[in-house]
Design a protein around this motif. Structure first.
Motif, PDB file in Angstrom:
ATOM      1  N   LEU A   1       0.825  -1.208   0.000  1.00 30.77           N
ATOM      2  CA  LEU A   1       0.000   0.000   0.000  1.00 30.77           C
ATOM      3  C   LEU A   1       0.860   1.260   0.000  1.00 30.77           C
ATOM      4  O   LEU A   1       0.495   2.269  -0.622  1.00 30.77           O
ATOM      5  N   LYS A   2       1.994   1.221   0.678  1.00 34.14           N
ATOM      6  CA  LYS A   2       2.906   2.374   0.681  1.00 34.14           C
ATOM      7  C   LYS A   2       3.380   2.684  -0.732  1.00 34.14           C
ATOM      8  O   LYS A   2       3.503   3.850  -1.123  1.00 34.14           O
ATOM      9  N   VAL A   3       3.640   1.637  -1.501  1.00 29.28           N
ATOM     10  CA  VAL A   3       4.062   1.811  -2.896  1.00 29.28           C
ATOM     11  C   VAL A   3       2.952   2.459  -3.713  1.00 29.28           C
ATOM     12  O   VAL A   3       3.175   3.433  -4.448  1.00 29.28           O
ATOM     13  N   PHE A   4       1.735   1.945  -3.583  1.00 30.58           N
ATOM     14  CA  PHE A   4       0.635   2.449  -4.397  1.00 30.58           C
ATOM     15  C   PHE A   4       0.168   3.828  -3.956  1.00 30.58           C
ATOM     16  O   PHE A   4      -0.354   4.596  -4.772  1.00 30.58           O
ATOM     17  N   MET A   5       0.367   4.165  -2.704  1.00 34.42           N
ATOM     18  CA  MET A   5       0.052   5.522  -2.260  1.00 34.42           C
ATOM     19  C   MET A   5       1.020   6.520  -2.893  1.00 34.42           C
ATOM     20  O   MET A   5       0.624   7.636  -3.255  1.00 34.42           O
ATOM     21  N   GLN A   6       2.273   6.125  -3.056  1.00 36.85           N
ATOM     22  CA  GLN A   6       3.228   6.985  -3.756  1.00 36.85           C
ATOM     23  C   GLN A   6       2.819   7.162  -5.221  1.00 36.85           C
ATOM     24  O   GLN A   6       2.923   8.258  -5.782  1.00 36.85           O
ATOM     25  N   ALA A   7       2.348   6.074  -5.835  1.00 33.67           N
ATOM     26  CA  ALA A   7       1.873   6.164  -7.217  1.00 33.67           C
ATOM     27  C   ALA A   7       0.697   7.128  -7.313  1.00 33.67           C
ATOM     28  O   ALA A   7       0.603   7.913  -8.274  1.00 33.67           O
ATOM     29  N   CYS A   8      -0.191   7.099  -6.322  1.00 32.51           N
ATOM     30  CA  CYS A   8      -1.316   8.034  -6.296  1.00 32.51           C
ATOM     31  C   CYS A   8      -0.841   9.479  -6.173  1.00 32.51           C
ATOM     32  O   CYS A   8      -1.415  10.385  -6.789  1.00 32.51           O
ATOM     33  N   LEU A   9       0.193   9.696  -5.386  1.00 33.96           N
ATOM     34  CA  LEU A   9       0.751  11.047  -5.255  1.00 33.96           C
ATOM     35  C   LEU A   9       1.263  11.554  -6.600  1.00 33.96           C
ATOM     36  O   LEU A   9       1.034  12.708  -6.972  1.00 33.96           O
ATOM     37  N   ALA A  10       1.974  10.676  -7.320  1.00 31.14           N
ATOM     38  CA  ALA A  10       2.487  11.046  -8.639  1.00 31.14           C
ATOM     39  C   ALA A  10       1.343  11.372  -9.594  1.00 31.14           C
ATOM     40  O   ALA A  10       1.380  12.383 -10.312  1.00 31.14           O
ATOM     41  N   LEU A  11       0.313  10.509  -9.596  1.00 32.02           N
ATOM     42  CA  LEU A  11      -0.833  10.739 -10.473  1.00 32.02           C
ATOM     43  C   LEU A  11      -1.560  12.033 -10.110  1.00 32.02           C
ATOM     44  O   LEU A  11      -1.940  12.810 -10.998  1.00 32.02           O
ATOM     45  N   SER A  12      -1.767  12.254  -8.832  1.00 28.54           N
ATOM     46  CA  SER A  12      -2.474  13.443  -8.389  1.00 28.54           C
ATOM     47  C   SER A  12      -1.752  14.696  -8.865  1.00 28.54           C
ATOM     48  O   SER A  12      -2.383  15.656  -9.343  1.00 28.54           O
ATOM     49  N   TYR A  13      -0.420  14.679  -8.767  1.00 29.88           N
ATOM     50  CA  TYR A  13       0.359  15.849  -9.196  1.00 29.88           C
ATOM     51  C   TYR A  13       0.286  16.036 -10.703  1.00 29.88           C
ATOM     52  O   TYR A  13       0.007  17.136 -11.181  1.00 29.88           O
ATOM     53  N   MET A  14       0.518  14.972 -11.473  1.00 34.24           N
ATOM     54  CA  MET A  14       0.527  15.140 -12.940  1.00 34.24           C
ATOM     55  C   MET A  14      -0.866  15.529 -13.446  1.00 34.24           C
ATOM     56  O   MET A  14      -0.996  16.336 -14.368  1.00 34.24           O
ATOM     57  N   HIS A  15      -1.901  15.000 -12.802  1.00 34.89           N
ATOM     58  CA  HIS A  15      -3.264  15.379 -13.196  1.00 34.89           C
ATOM     59  C   HIS A  15      -3.530  16.850 -12.887  1.00 34.89           C
ATOM     60  O   HIS A  15      -4.230  17.536 -13.641  1.00 34.89           O
ATOM     61  N   SER A  16      -2.975  17.333 -11.774  1.00 36.63           N
ATOM     62  CA  SER A  16      -3.137  18.754 -11.434  1.00 36.63           C
ATOM     63  C   SER A  16      -2.451  19.650 -12.455  1.00 36.63           C
ATOM     64  O   SER A  16      -2.806  20.821 -12.604  1.00 36.63           O
ATOM     65  N   GLN A  17      -1.471  19.080 -13.165  1.00 42.73           N
ATOM     66  CA  GLN A  17      -0.770  19.810 -14.221  1.00 42.73           C
ATOM     67  C   GLN A  17      -1.413  19.587 -15.589  1.00 42.73           C
ATOM     68  O   GLN A  17      -0.894  20.035 -16.614  1.00 42.73           O
ATOM     69  N   GLY A  18      -2.526  18.859 -15.586  1.00 45.43           N
ATOM     70  CA  GLY A  18      -3.272  18.642 -16.822  1.00 45.43           C
ATOM     71  C   GLY A  18      -2.758  17.519 -17.694  1.00 45.43           C
ATOM     72  O   GLY A  18      -3.106  17.439 -18.874  1.00 45.43           O
ATOM     73  N   ILE A  19      -1.933  16.636 -17.140  1.00 48.32           N
ATOM     74  CA  ILE A  19      -1.342  15.558 -17.942  1.00 48.32           C
ATOM     75  C   ILE A  19      -1.925  14.205 -17.544  1.00 48.32           C
ATOM     76  O   ILE A  19      -1.954  13.851 -16.364  1.00 48.32           O
ATOM     77  N   ILE A  20      -2.389  13.462 -18.526  1.00 50.70           N
ATOM     78  CA  ILE A  20      -2.879  12.096 -18.343  1.00 50.70           C
ATOM     79  C   ILE A  20      -1.815  11.150 -18.886  1.00 50.70           C
ATOM     80  O   ILE A  20      -1.369  11.306 -20.025  1.00 50.70           O
ATOM     81  N   HIS A  21      -1.401  10.172 -18.089  1.00 49.61           N
ATOM     82  CA  HIS A  21      -0.304   9.285 -18.497  1.00 49.61           C
ATOM     83  C   HIS A  21      -0.723   8.353 -19.635  1.00 49.61           C
ATOM     84  O   HIS A  21      -0.016   8.210 -20.633  1.00 49.61           O
ATOM     85  N   ARG A  22      -1.818   7.635 -19.463  1.00 53.94           N
ATOM     86  CA  ARG A  22      -2.438   6.741 -20.458  1.00 53.94           C
ATOM     87  C   ARG A  22      -1.678   5.443 -20.741  1.00 53.94           C
ATOM     88  O   ARG A  22      -2.112   4.650 -21.566  1.00 53.94           O
ATOM     89  N   ASP A  23      -0.569   5.208 -20.078  1.00 56.17           N
ATOM     90  CA  ASP A  23       0.133   3.934 -20.300  1.00 56.17           C
ATOM     91  C   ASP A  23       0.761   3.428 -19.007  1.00 56.17           C
ATOM     92  O   ASP A  23       1.897   2.960 -18.994  1.00 56.17           O
ATOM     93  N   LEU A  24       0.011   3.535 -17.915  1.00 56.55           N
ATOM     94  CA  LEU A  24       0.512   3.015 -16.642  1.00 56.55           C
ATOM     95  C   LEU A  24       0.571   1.497 -16.699  1.00 56.55           C
ATOM     96  O   LEU A  24      -0.398   0.837 -17.082  1.00 56.55           O
ATOM     97  N   LYS A  25       1.703   0.946 -16.316  1.00 63.69           N
ATOM     98  CA  LYS A  25       1.910  -0.492 -16.243  1.00 63.69           C
ATOM     99  C   LYS A  25       3.104  -0.737 -15.327  1.00 63.69           C
ATOM    100  O   LYS A  25       3.852   0.209 -15.018  1.00 63.69           O
TER     101      LYS A  25
END
Length: 301
Positions: free
Chosen positions: A113-137
């Protein structure tokens, strides 16, 4: 490429990986005497001015993302016919390494869960900048030796609310196993598409297998669109019910039914982790009480 020195500064040492929009190499920055990673635009793409622009846009997107959980970029360059950009070199492994063993104990789930919470932090930040990754794996999520996570490879990223892709054009983009239903059907994607993909990755990490598989990408995409995955506890009975519920919400077919932001997803994961930590403490206290009681009994004898 191997053995070449780009711009009289970056000596290419070995290839680390290869994707649709570039190959990544380990190199030595001679000026600073430190390791770097270099992403190179394949020659068949570099001859096209439009592909070069897309590659440059990926670099520019990353320069605008300053976050501890997103890979850093340093320089964009050309050396003869080679077009490349320089990134930080990451020490560790991608997420596939921690997905080889299904979690069973509270501490296993807490670490995950600690790993995935960090991933959520990254997503939250990039989304706030208007960027969608579209290839998370898993291959695009890197775990460093100190446990810090880095999201990388923005080769299929898109500006939210824009029809302009940062890189490639086309209706269906991404990796079939981790693709959201709206991407699979060619519909517009938004931040909730990344949340679905992260949910699929979490399912894979918890269960040891992805929710959908098939003989070809189209077969997998149809399952994302029309089928429900097997209940996670079927593959791993140790998964807490609260985590099963959160996972189901992240992987809803309809984006309106999912977590509406990475922050919301992270909040649920954090609550689950707190419950598990308390459970772990209770277990440790129970074991300590039992051990101390046995010691007292032995002393009396």
């Amino acid at each position: 490429m191997i053995g070449e020195t780009l711009n009289n500064r970056y000596r290419v040492i070995e290839q680390l990986g290869q994707g649709g929009m570039g190959s990544v190499y380990r190199a030595l920055d001679i000026a600073l005497n430190q390791k770097v990673a270099i992403k190179v635009l394949p020659y068949q793409f570099s001859v096209s001015p439009e592909n070069e622009k897309r590659f440059e846009r990926e670099f520019l997107a990353l320069t605008n993302l300053s976050h501890p959980n997103i890979v850093k970029v340093f320089e964009y360059g050309k050396s003869g016919s080679i077009i490349f950009f320089v990134m930080e070199y990451l020490h560790g492994h991608d997420l596939r390494n921690i997905m080889k063993t299904k979690p069973k104990k509270p501490e296993d789930f807490i670490a995950l869960l600690k790993v995935f919470m960090q991933a959520c932090l990254a997503l939250s930040y990039m989304h706030s900048q208007g960027i969608i990754h579209r290839d998370l794996k898993p291959q695009n999520i890197f775990i460093q030796k100190d446990g810090d996570l880095k999201v990388m490879d923005f080769g299929l990223a898109k500006l939210q609310g824009s029809s302009v892709n940062l890189t490639q054009d086309g209706a269906v983009l991404g990796t079939a196993i981790y693709m959201s239903p709206e991407q699979a059907s060619g519909k517009p994607s938004d931040e909730r598409s990344d949340i679905y993909s992260l949910g699929v990755i979490l399912y894979n990490a918890l269960c040891g297998i992805p929710p959908f598989s098939g003989n070809n990408p189209m077969e997998i995409l149809k399952k994302h669109l029309f089928e429900n995955p097997q209940i996670p506890t079927y593959h791993n009975p140790f998964i807490p019910q609260s985590l099963v519920t959160a996972l189901a919400k992240a992987m809803e077919k309809d984006p309106e039914d999912r977590f509406q932001s990475a922050k919301e997803f992270s909040h649920d994961l954090q609550m689950i982790m707190r419950i598990l930590i308390e459970k772990q403490k209770r277990n440790e206290n129970y074991v300590s009480i039992v051990v101390n009681s046995l010691k007292k009994l032995l002393k009396r004898r």
